[in-house]
Design a protein around this motif. Structure first.
Motif, PDB file in Angstrom:
ATOM      1  N   LEU A  24      -9.401   4.716  -9.654  1.00 31.94           N
ATOM      2  CA  LEU A  24      -8.914   3.481 -10.265  1.00 31.94           C
ATOM      3  C   LEU A  24      -7.416   3.330 -10.017  1.00 31.94           C
ATOM      4  O   LEU A  24      -6.943   2.252  -9.651  1.00 31.94           O
ATOM      5  N   VAL A  25      -6.671   4.416 -10.190  1.00 31.65           N
ATOM      6  CA  VAL A  25      -5.223   4.389  -9.968  1.00 31.65           C
ATOM      7  C   VAL A  25      -4.914   3.975  -8.535  1.00 31.65           C
ATOM      8  O   VAL A  25      -4.028   3.151  -8.295  1.00 31.65           O
ATOM      9  N   ILE A  26      -5.646   4.493  -7.582  1.00 32.23           N
ATOM     10  CA  ILE A  26      -5.423   4.136  -6.179  1.00 32.23           C
ATOM     11  C   ILE A  26      -5.709   2.650  -5.941  1.00 32.23           C
ATOM     12  O   ILE A  26      -4.904   1.949  -5.320  1.00 32.23           O
ATOM     13  N   ALA A  27      -6.828   2.155  -6.448  1.00 33.03           N
ATOM     14  CA  ALA A  27      -7.188   0.744  -6.242  1.00 33.03           C
ATOM     15  C   ALA A  27      -6.166  -0.193  -6.891  1.00 33.03           C
ATOM     16  O   ALA A  27      -5.723  -1.171  -6.277  1.00 33.03           O
ATOM     17  N   VAL A  28      -5.774   0.122  -8.127  1.00 29.67           N
ATOM     18  CA  VAL A  28      -4.822  -0.728  -8.846  1.00 29.67           C
ATOM     19  C   VAL A  28      -3.447  -0.674  -8.185  1.00 29.67           C
ATOM     20  O   VAL A  28      -2.810  -1.706  -7.968  1.00 29.67           O
ATOM     21  N   SER A  29      -2.988   0.519  -7.854  1.00 27.82           N
ATOM     22  CA  SER A  29      -1.660   0.671  -7.247  1.00 27.82           C
ATOM     23  C   SER A  29      -1.587  -0.007  -5.887  1.00 27.82           C
ATOM     24  O   SER A  29      -0.574  -0.640  -5.556  1.00 27.82           O
ATOM     25  N   THR A  30      -2.646   0.113  -5.103  1.00 21.63           N
ATOM     26  CA  THR A  30      -2.672  -0.530  -3.793  1.00 21.63           C
ATOM     27  C   THR A  30      -2.510  -2.035  -3.939  1.00 21.63           C
ATOM     28  O   THR A  30      -1.713  -2.655  -3.234  1.00 21.63           O
ATOM     29  N   GLU A  31      -3.238  -2.622  -4.851  1.00 21.71           N
ATOM     30  CA  GLU A  31      -3.156  -4.065  -5.056  1.00 21.71           C
ATOM     31  C   GLU A  31      -1.808  -4.460  -5.658  1.00 21.71           C
ATOM     32  O   GLU A  31      -1.192  -5.442  -5.247  1.00 21.71           O
ATOM     33  N   TYR A  32      -1.323  -3.679  -6.609  1.00 21.33           N
ATOM     34  CA  TYR A  32      -0.066  -4.009  -7.287  1.00 21.33           C
ATOM     35  C   TYR A  32       1.121  -3.962  -6.329  1.00 21.33           C
ATOM     36  O   TYR A  32       1.971  -4.844  -6.354  1.00 21.33           O
ATOM     37  N   TYR A  33       1.180  -2.922  -5.498  1.00 18.22           N
ATOM     38  CA  TYR A  33       2.331  -2.771  -4.608  1.00 18.22           C
ATOM     39  C   TYR A  33       2.211  -3.582  -3.321  1.00 18.22           C
ATOM     40  O   TYR A  33       3.146  -3.636  -2.534  1.00 18.22           O
ATOM     41  N   ARG A  34       1.066  -4.234  -3.132  1.00 16.38           N
ATOM     42  CA  ARG A  34       0.938  -5.187  -2.034  1.00 16.38           C
ATOM     43  C   ARG A  34       1.802  -6.384  -2.408  1.00 16.38           C
ATOM     44  O   ARG A  34       2.168  -6.562  -3.549  1.00 16.38           O
ATOM     45  N   GLU A  35       2.091  -7.228  -1.503  1.00 16.11           N
ATOM     46  CA  GLU A  35       3.015  -8.322  -1.776  1.00 16.11           C
ATOM     47  C   GLU A  35       2.315  -9.545  -2.363  1.00 16.11           C
ATOM     48  O   GLU A  35       2.610 -10.669  -1.994  1.00 16.11           O
TER      49      GLU A  35
END
Length: 135
Positions: A25-36
């Motif tokens: 979950l952390v990976i999925a959320v962080s990937t989306e959050y730090y995308r532009e």
């Protein structure tokens, strides 16, 4: 959280159903959050990012971009602390239900946010300085 299916929504639903571990979950959320993403998705994920930053600071690593300006941001893979999983679950429920910062209990987000998330905002600002005006 936008309606429809997305990798983040799928990860949230799977995490709450017990099919996915907190790290996924952390990976999925962080990937989306730090995308532009600038269409409201980033703000919708803020309650989760606040929990992630407090529980496991330093979720991203900055690197250099080969042949260009700016920073390469990659996820630092590390286990999510068990003692913060209940808080992560509550934030996941709020985000999945479409609730905002107030619903998650983060009325004073600036006071409760871990310094690591402030760094991410600084990195975004620095990256914006290197973008071309037409972007």
């Amino acid at each position: 959280m936008p309606s429809g299916s997305s990798p983040v929504r799928d990860a949230l639903e799977s995490y709450l159903a017990g099919r996915v571990k907190a790290e996924r979950l952390v990976i999925a959320v962080s990937t989306e959050y730090y995308r532009e993403a600038r269409d409201g998705r980033r703000e919708a994920l803020q309650p989760l990012i606040d929990v992630i930053d407090r529980a496991s600071p330093g979720i991203v690593e900055l690197g250099t971009v080969q042949g260009g300006s700016g920073f390469a941001i990659s996820l630092a893979e590390r286990p999510f602390p068990k003692q913060h999983e209940q808080e992560l679950r509550r934030a996941a429920e709020v985000v999945l239900s479409g609730g905002g910062m107030r619903d998650a209990g983060y009325v004073k987000a600036a006071e409760t946010t871990h310094p690591a998330s402030r760094i991410s905002h600084l990195v975004s600002w620095i990256r914006s300085l290197f973008r071309s005006p037409s972007a």
